[in-house]
Design an enzyme around this catalytic site. Sequence first.
Site, PDB file in Angstrom:
ATOM      1  N   PRO A 159       0.934  -1.364  -0.012  1.00  0.00           N
ATOM      2  CA  PRO A 159      -0.054  -0.208  -0.039  1.00  0.00           C
ATOM      3  C   PRO A 159       0.625   1.420   0.059  1.00  0.00           C
ATOM      4  O   PRO A 159       2.165   1.074   0.423  1.00  0.00           O
ATOM      5  CB  PRO A 159      -0.961  -0.160   1.257  1.00  0.00           C
ATOM      6  CG  PRO A 159      -0.110  -1.163   2.006  1.00  0.00           C
ATOM      7  CD  PRO A 159       0.648  -1.920   1.156  1.00  0.00           C
ATOM      8  N   PRO A 160       0.269   2.507  -0.386  1.00  0.00           N
ATOM      9  CA  PRO A 160       1.142   3.593  -0.354  1.00  0.00           C
ATOM     10  C   PRO A 160       1.443   4.028   1.025  1.00  0.00           C
ATOM     11  O   PRO A 160       0.777   3.934   1.967  1.00  0.00           O
ATOM     12  CB  PRO A 160       0.098   4.567  -1.003  1.00  0.00           C
ATOM     13  CG  PRO A 160      -1.184   4.022  -0.838  1.00  0.00           C
ATOM     14  CD  PRO A 160      -1.097   2.515  -0.858  1.00  0.00           C
ATOM     15  N   GLY A 161       2.659   4.555   0.750  1.00  0.00           N
ATOM     16  CA  GLY A 161       3.236   5.321   2.258  1.00  0.00           C
ATOM     17  C   GLY A 161       3.776   4.170   3.181  1.00  0.00           C
ATOM     18  O   GLY A 161       4.140   4.603   4.339  1.00  0.00           O
ATOM     19  N   LYS A 206       8.273   1.881   0.437  1.00  0.00           N
ATOM     20  CA  LYS A 206       8.903   1.268  -0.833  1.00  0.00           C
ATOM     21  C   LYS A 206      10.116   2.125  -1.323  1.00  0.00           C
ATOM     22  O   LYS A 206      10.892   1.631  -1.661  1.00  0.00           O
ATOM     23  CB  LYS A 206       7.810   0.970  -1.737  1.00  0.00           C
ATOM     24  CG  LYS A 206       6.693   0.056  -1.320  1.00  0.00           C
ATOM     25  CD  LYS A 206       5.964  -0.149  -2.434  1.00  0.00           C
ATOM     26  CE  LYS A 206       5.089   1.002  -2.987  1.00  0.00           C
ATOM     27  NZ  LYS A 206       4.040   1.276  -2.105  1.00  0.00           N
ATOM     28  N   THR A 207       9.849   3.309  -1.649  1.00  0.00           N
ATOM     29  CA  THR A 207      10.792   4.300  -2.202  1.00  0.00           C
ATOM     30  C   THR A 207      11.966   4.404  -1.375  1.00  0.00           C
ATOM     31  O   THR A 207      13.265   4.189  -1.740  1.00  0.00           O
ATOM     32  CB  THR A 207      10.320   5.460  -2.610  1.00  0.00           C
ATOM     33  OG1 THR A 207       9.110   5.518  -3.298  1.00  0.00           O
ATOM     34  CG2 THR A 207      11.259   6.428  -3.285  1.00  0.00           C
ATOM     35  N   HIS A 260     -29.681   9.257  15.700  1.00  0.00           N
ATOM     36  CA  HIS A 260     -29.051   8.418  14.748  1.00  0.00           C
ATOM     37  C   HIS A 260     -27.584   7.880  15.301  1.00  0.00           C
ATOM     38  O   HIS A 260     -27.442   6.913  15.466  1.00  0.00           O
ATOM     39  CB  HIS A 260     -29.059   8.973  13.496  1.00  0.00           C
ATOM     40  CG  HIS A 260     -28.483   8.270  12.375  1.00  0.00           C
ATOM     41  ND1 HIS A 260     -29.070   7.770  11.348  1.00  0.00           N
ATOM     42  CD2 HIS A 260     -27.452   7.756  12.200  1.00  0.00           C
ATOM     43  CE1 HIS A 260     -28.372   7.020  10.266  1.00  0.00           C
ATOM     44  NE2 HIS A 260     -27.115   7.247  10.774  1.00  0.00           N
ATOM     45  N   GLU A 261     -26.743   8.878  15.637  1.00  0.00           N
ATOM     46  CA  GLU A 261     -25.424   8.627  15.929  1.00  0.00           C
ATOM     47  C   GLU A 261     -25.509   7.778  17.277  1.00  0.00           C
ATOM     48  O   GLU A 261     -24.633   6.959  17.568  1.00  0.00           O
ATOM     49  CB  GLU A 261     -24.652  10.053  16.111  1.00  0.00           C
ATOM     50  CG  GLU A 261     -24.534  10.831  14.673  1.00  0.00           C
ATOM     51  CD  GLU A 261     -24.062   9.862  13.487  1.00  0.00           C
ATOM     52  OE1 GLU A 261     -23.315   8.732  13.684  1.00  0.00           O
ATOM     53  OE2 GLU A 261     -24.548  10.053  12.381  1.00  0.00           O
TER      54      GLU A 261
END
Lengths: 480, 560
Positions: free
Chosen positions: B139-141, B144-145, B364-365
């Site tokens: 996944p991003p972030g 990897k780089t 609702h919440e």
Amino acid sequence: MGAFVFGKESKESMKRTALPKIILSGIIGCAVLAGLSACSKTYREDTMAGELAKICRDEYGVDHIQVKIAGKTIGVLLPLDNLFSANFQEALANRQIQNLESLLQPSQEALDKVEDVLFSTSRVVLSADKDIDFYVLQAADRKTGLQLVLTGYVQDIKRVRLWDIPRSEYRKRVLHDLKLNRTMIWSSIVQSLFEEIGHKPAHDLLSEHFSEEGIQALETSPLYQIFLDAARKNNLHYDLIDIRSEASANNEFLVYVKVKETYEPKPGFLASSFAYQSGTELEFIFVVHGPAPNQYELIRVIPFFYIDDHDNFKRIQMPANLQLEENLSEWQSLFDVEDVQLGDFLARQLSRRFDALLTTDERVFNTFNATRVLATYHRTTDRNPAHFSLDFDLEPKHSDAGLVASDWVSEEDSLYVMNLVLREFVTLLRSYSFTDFSHFELINVTSPAAGAILTKSDLELFRQGKIDIGHLLNPVRPTF
Amino acid sequence: MDPTKKTYRRIKMHFLNHRTKILIALAAIILIILAIWGMMSLESYYRNITLATMPLQMVMVALNAMIFVYMYMVVLRGGFAKLDKKSIKGSEVNVRFSDVIGIDEAKQEAWEVVQLITDHARLKRIGGKILRGILMIGPPGCGKTYLAKAIATEAGLPFISMSASEFVEIFVGVGASRVRALFKKANSLAYGFGGCIIFIDELDAMGKNRTFNQFGNSETNSTQNQLLVEMDGLGSREENVIIIGATNSPEETLDPALLRPGRFDRKVYVGKPGLEEREKVFQYYLKKVKHDPAIDARKLARKAVEKSPADIESIVKEAALIATRNGKDVVTYKEISDAIERIELGVKHKIKMTPREREMTAYHEAGHLLATYLLHPRKDVFKASIIPRKSSLGVVHPTSREEWFTEDRESLLADIKIALAGYVGEKIKFGTTSSGVSADFQMAMRSAHSMVWRIGMGSNGFVGDFTSIPDEQMSESLREKLNNETTKIIEKCLHDVEDLLTKEKQIHERFAHELLTKEELEYDEIEAIFNEYGKPNPRIFTVEDTGAKAEGTSSDVQSE
């Protein structure tokens, strides 16, 4: 393309920032080098005369020029065999010539050489370490002694080359004079003699240049020894350092010559065996007789030197009865150069411009019989500061007596002339940025008392059109 | 390699790489010398004139050059294929393995890769397989780089980094020519330095499954083909060039040709960090800001479940910003909490709701809140709010106590019940409902449908993934039965929630009232209110000190 370098500045990026600096340093270095190279002048003062002669000879094939420098003026003598296209004697005898102007047209060959020498002169003058303001080129005709004298201002050369002034204006700024150089004719036989020594046998030289009387007299002269020694010399050359002439009586005239002899002994001959060492300067006075150049002959040679019993070179006094030596400086020189001053140059140029202006103006042509305005520059003296004077010699058509005093500043036509003249005057002085004068005088040559003195500020107001010629001349002003 | 030979090879490489520049520089030097020589031969006046006009001439030449370059680039479209990529030495990348945190497993694999790269010569001698491509998936972030940079640093080889999108142009052939240029450069560097690493980020931009149709190949196809050819070609050149690709896309979306042995044959999965790794990441980024020493990184790590290292970095930076805005000198736990909330929930909107709308939103919440707290086996209520954010008027933000890699039946049922609790809350209180339930229903139906159709969690014995059966082969009766079962789950959950909210009406009313008063309730406040009513947190979590594992379910869900 995205950014590539991560994190802190890397050496690579530093290299990248250093590269433009290196390139910039290189460019600046080259510029400095080129700038330094431009600082040095190509021709030095002491060699520029020789360099000019060399350029003319080597690059343009123009030989025998002489160069002299006087003050800030460089003079060049260009002897030519055919300065003018017409043969004067034939043209006049055959009545081919209707006017003198057509007779005095320079030949194309002469014009080409004049142009080459002028260009060479400008090259040397512009690149020399000595400040030269004026050049004087004397293109002299060997046969007639007539010479065309061109006088020009060096700054004008620069300006025309940088398109600051047009070529037509430049031509107007060069002064053309036609003069007679008698020494050129009278010395022709002597010059040819020295040119031919070493190239012709001695007996041919004697028979071609000397009279019977002269040959007999020559046998005891050191010049005779020179003729005899010529056969033992290589690369024999005579530089004519000074030539002067003076008329005498009965178709006779005297030619003074100072030459420098240079040579190399031919193989088998010792240098000490020659009467004069190479590089010796020799002086002679030749007595020339004859009615015309092609009939001239040398009747006597008077040397200024002798070789004593110990083979020493000795200079001798001129015979007392001739009394030549003290007068030598007054003899007409073949080539003399005077240091030209800008004020004088402008005055002469103005006179010529006025002449051209007034002779081509229709109104002046219709209202005046003759108009002549002579400009003169008066240098600073104890009594007067430097100033110009303009001598107006106007002859209206309605009067044969010239412009009367009362008409001087009121008569409409004369005001018109003065307006033209002053306009030209102020324009030229401004163009040269010449300010070395305090005032100028307007003089009516037919009524000198009616003159006027104008100041530089008057002139400026007139130039700016804030005051017209009538108001310039009519207010109460100091008169003389 | 013999040092003399190595130096010679590097000089030769530099000459070959920069031969045009070197020749131009030589020509320029010769021209400058000739120009100075020519100037010196001029008479001084002409020299001065030449020098005086030189600046103007230089300006004119520069102007002409600029016009020419502009015309060349714009009109003739030249230079598209030019690869303006410079390499840097591995040592200058300056990211070491010790700097890479939060992805220990991937790091381990990457270290192995570094060993293979550095022992390239020895590997060749014994005939081992040369490593050509490494694909980093995740996944991003997640770093990897960063990991690729660390590989370059540790291997000490030149490093060329590119994004795959840089190869993509609308002009067919440009991308392929850039790939050629890239590999030419890399081979040259490998010749000089004994190896080179090419890092291609976002590989999916050029590595997607190729499409073949009658209209010919697309630009992406030709670029990818060129990449495949170049990767194959590496073997013949015998140069130590390693390509590291990174992508967020699933492996399946990449072209199989790219993944076959000999190309990107080594895969490194860079996933999101676990609790302990998150803690290290928090510690790492907290060191970079002035923070309250009382902040417990472990606690933050628990709160930041499912967060990538990049998310954590963002949270800390956001917290620092909030602290600055609030005039504080140090980052405290509150700022970090606010930062998480801002990142998770979004920025608050200043929408003015009507009292009726506001009240309905609160009930609702409160319904979601009760259901989450009392029914969900894994999730806690991190926050409840009736302040509008993003596209919602209110939110109950649940967060897992620990990351889970699978969902069990109880958890899914709890999710459905929580989704339906908003609807039930409105209905019980007002006898009617609002359109605010649409997203809840969508989520509930999707979960129920998935449970029955895909993962065999229905109660009537249907087991299997029925979505894999083609439509035309699916009988109507089976479809009906499956749908009935889906509806049954929804109905059952709805019934359970109605029972719960009816039973806990008092608590429901209380939370609605609290929300109407305070607008927002934090976890601590929520827990305190429940405790008032004798309802401690029902999740029996025994969190070890390591925090690596959490276990237990609520008794309510067990009863399902």
